[in-house]
Enzyme design. Structure first.
Site, PDB file in Angstrom:
ATOM      1  N   ASP A 142       0.819  -1.215   0.000  1.00 58.23           N
ATOM      2  CA  ASP A 142       0.000   0.000   0.000  1.00 58.23           C
ATOM      3  C   ASP A 142       0.851   1.262   0.000  1.00 58.23           C
ATOM      4  OD1 ASP A 142      -2.773  -0.087  -0.192  1.00 58.23           O
ATOM      5  OD2 ASP A 142      -2.917  -1.110   1.730  1.00 58.23           O
ATOM      6  N   GLY A 166     -13.131   5.851   2.580  1.00 53.40           N
ATOM      7  CA  GLY A 166     -13.786   4.654   3.109  1.00 53.40           C
ATOM      8  C   GLY A 166     -13.810   4.774   4.613  1.00 53.40           C
ATOM      9  N   LEU A 211     -20.832   5.942   7.949  1.00 51.77           N
ATOM     10  CA  LEU A 211     -21.385   7.207   7.463  1.00 51.77           C
ATOM     11  C   LEU A 211     -22.903   7.150   7.253  1.00 51.77           C
ATOM     12  CD1 LEU A 211     -20.367  10.067   6.407  1.00 51.77           C
ATOM     13  CD2 LEU A 211     -20.798   9.127   4.159  1.00 51.77           C
ATOM     14  N   ARG A 212     -23.399   5.967   6.856  1.00 50.05           N
ATOM     15  CA  ARG A 212     -24.847   5.850   6.627  1.00 50.05           C
ATOM     16  C   ARG A 212     -25.617   6.131   7.914  1.00 50.05           C
ATOM     17  NH1 ARG A 212     -23.785   0.389   3.360  1.00 50.05           N
ATOM     18  NH2 ARG A 212     -22.252   0.332   5.015  1.00 50.05           N
ATOM     19  N   GLY A 235     -16.746   7.547  -0.984  1.00 47.11           N
ATOM     20  CA  GLY A 235     -16.516   8.308  -2.221  1.00 47.11           C
ATOM     21  C   GLY A 235     -17.301   7.762  -3.403  1.00 47.11           C
ATOM     22  N   GLU A 294      -8.751  -2.743  -5.939  1.00 51.93           N
ATOM     23  CA  GLU A 294      -7.401  -3.060  -5.468  1.00 51.93           C
ATOM     24  C   GLU A 294      -7.023  -4.494  -5.847  1.00 51.93           C
ATOM     25  OE1 GLU A 294      -8.942  -1.547  -1.759  1.00 51.93           O
ATOM     26  OE2 GLU A 294      -7.022  -0.561  -1.397  1.00 51.93           O
TER      27      GLU A 294
HETATM   28  P1  AMP Z   1     -14.945   1.046   2.834  1.00 49.26           P
HETATM   29  O1  AMP Z   1     -14.020   1.100   4.020  1.00 49.26           O
HETATM   30  O2  AMP Z   1     -14.314   1.505   1.572  1.00 49.26           O
HETATM   31  O3  AMP Z   1     -15.650  -0.272   2.696  1.00 49.26           O
HETATM   32  O4  AMP Z   1     -16.115   2.114   3.135  1.00 49.26           O
HETATM   33  C1  AMP Z   1     -16.948   2.027   4.258  1.00 49.26           C
HETATM   34  C2  AMP Z   1     -17.740   3.314   4.399  1.00 49.26           C
HETATM   35  O5  AMP Z   1     -18.519   3.507   3.192  1.00 49.26           O
HETATM   36  C3  AMP Z   1     -18.749   3.327   5.548  1.00 49.26           C
HETATM   37  O6  AMP Z   1     -18.647   4.542   6.267  1.00 49.26           O
HETATM   38  C4  AMP Z   1     -20.079   3.254   4.866  1.00 49.26           C
HETATM   39  O7  AMP Z   1     -21.075   3.951   5.554  1.00 49.26           O
HETATM   40  C5  AMP Z   1     -19.824   3.946   3.543  1.00 49.26           C
HETATM   41  N1  AMP Z   1     -20.795   3.517   2.552  1.00 49.26           N
HETATM   42  C6  AMP Z   1     -20.891   2.336   1.921  1.00 49.26           C
HETATM   43  N2  AMP Z   1     -21.973   2.312   1.091  1.00 49.26           N
HETATM   44  C7  AMP Z   1     -22.586   3.515   1.222  1.00 49.26           C
HETATM   45  C8  AMP Z   1     -23.726   4.124   0.637  1.00 49.26           C
HETATM   46  N3  AMP Z   1     -24.495   3.475  -0.247  1.00 49.26           N
HETATM   47  N4  AMP Z   1     -24.044   5.390   1.005  1.00 49.26           N
HETATM   48  C9  AMP Z   1     -23.279   6.043   1.891  1.00 49.26           C
HETATM   49  N5  AMP Z   1     -22.175   5.541   2.467  1.00 49.26           N
HETATM   50  C10 AMP Z   1     -21.828   4.300   2.149  1.00 49.26           C
END
Ligand code: AMP
Length: 385
Positions: free
Chosen positions: A134, A196, A270-271, A319, A371
């Site tokens: 990474d 993320g 975040l949701r 994102g 990735e």
């Molecule tokens: P990651 O670590 O890349 O898997 O991202 C996780 C984050 O993405 C968490 O905070 C989730 O709430 C957010 N996330 C995933 N899907 C959605 C979505 N459809 N709308 C808003 N946030 C999302």
């Protein structure tokens, strides 16, 4: 432990033939494998990474994904920390293995499980294992951006510097953006927001990492799910004195109980933070603070690219999927005349979409990162006969 198995199809493209996930390793073990549109979930004994590797390989046979272990030609591993030594992916020889082990001090949370997995796979199948780091993408960052303003000996004697992470994702996005923009990778200038649960940003200049927001560890920079990102370094000492907690406990709190979770008091997801933002003032605050932090880096990075930005890209869980967060970030870029098209921003998409309006001075994209395909490509290129 996440995994994907690829094969090269008739068009010479990589095709995912099966994917899966081993969860709750060291606890009560759960194993999911997806194959030919079906999903199989079982409880398994996963006391450690060695046992998990064995279950994984045996499941591939059990579900007839492979006929024999010899069908597998190479195994690629994501390694979070490759220090200054690993500027690119490499076959894991005994010497490389020892070097990765030495880097445990720099990444005590992330490198040990990866090392355990490499060891386990090396014991089961006699094929080359490849390490994909990474940090490698960021080894092009220059001294002025990777050094901290601390005694220089902290760097020379203790390797204290910015390393940056999410480099596999940034490399994928940079390559993908080059295709979208129809220009050579070496000419791509972009600000990429990998948002993320762990989140960072990267200024890409001429296809290479020029600066990034994570540092010696993934704690620096943006406000993340549970990580604080940038704070006053004196907070450690102050809280230690106030609460009597030791440094390790405080660092753990900054990693696991801060960020969106710490501010909102609701969730690191975040949701959940958006869902609670109507009634919870602290959730609204968390959204405001995190989007402002992203905007702050975005403006700084646009400046570092001498204003010659080909595109802004949003990727990773937030994102890629949160139109609302993308809008909050763009709303905070008051002096950069960029603008989103609200319909495009909300629209469903496969791998990428343009979300800026015609008024925007530069294009803004949401691009799904991949990735695994980068790890697969490097593994193939390094192991093909
Ligand atoms: P990651 O670590 O890349 O898997 O991202 C996780 C984050 O993405 C968490 O905070 C989730 O709430 C957010 N996330 C995933 N899907 C959605 C979505 N459809 N709308 C808003 N946030 C999302």
């Amino acid at each position: 432990m996440k995994f994907q198995l690829y094969k090269i199809n008739a068009n010479n493209d990589f095709e995912v033939i099966c994917k899966g996930l081993a969860e709750r390793i060291y606890l009560d073990g759960r194993f999911t494998i997806k194959y030919k549109g079906e999903e199989f979930e079982t409880e398994e004994q996963l006391p450690d990474h060695s046992a998990t590797a064995k279950v994984l390989i045996n499941k591939l046979k059990e579900h007839k994904v492979i006929n024999d272990f010899s069908d597998i030609k190479g195994i690629g591993h994501r390694i979070v920390h490759g220090g200054e030594r690993f500027t690119q992916s490499t076959i894991i020889t005994d010497e490389v293995f020892m070097e990765i082990k030495k880097m445990i001090t720099l990444a005590p949370l992330h490198n040990p499980p990866a090392i355990a997995a490499i060891k386990a796979f090396r014991n089961i199948i006699a094929v080359p294992n490849v390490a994909v780091f990474d940090t490698s993408f960021h080894t092009t960052i220059s001294e002025e951006n990777y050094l901290y303003s601390v005694p220089y000996e902290w760097y020379t004697d203790h390797q204290v510097r910015r390393y940056g992470f999410h480099g596999i994702s940034y490399r994928y996005i940079t390559n993908h953006l080059a295709k979208i923009l129809e220009k050579p990778v070496e000419e791509v200038n972009a600000v990429i927001c990998h948002l993320g649960n762990g989140a960072s940003m990267c200024a890409v200049k001429k296809g290479k990492s020029f600066d990034t927001s994570m540092g010696l560890t993934p704690l620096e920079g943006l406000i993340m799910g549970t990580r604080s990102g940038d704070i006053d370094p004196s907070i450690h000492q102050y809280i230690a004195t106030e609460t009597g907690q030791d440094l390790a406990t405080i660092t753990d709190i900054l990693n696991k109980k801060s960020g969106l979770l710490g501010i909102s008091g609701v969730s690191s997801d975040l949701r959940d933070v958006f869902a609670s933002s109507k009634e919870n003032q602290r959730s609204r605050l968390a959204l405001k603070m995190s989007s402002k932090r992203i905007a702050k880096y975005l403006l700084a990075y646009a400046n570092e690219l001498d204003g010659e930005v080909d595109a802004i890209v949003f990727t990773a869980g937030i994102g890629e999927n949160s139109a609302a967060m993308r809008q909050l970030v763009i709303n905070n870029l008051k002096i950069l005349k960029v603008d989103l098209d609200p319909i495009a921003n909300e629209k469903k998409y496969d791998s990428e979409k343009l979300i800026s309006s015609t008024r925007s001075i530069l294009p803004i994209y949401a691009i799904r990162t991949d990735e695994e395909i980068m790890i697969c490509t490097d593994t193939y290129n390094l192991t093909k006969k």
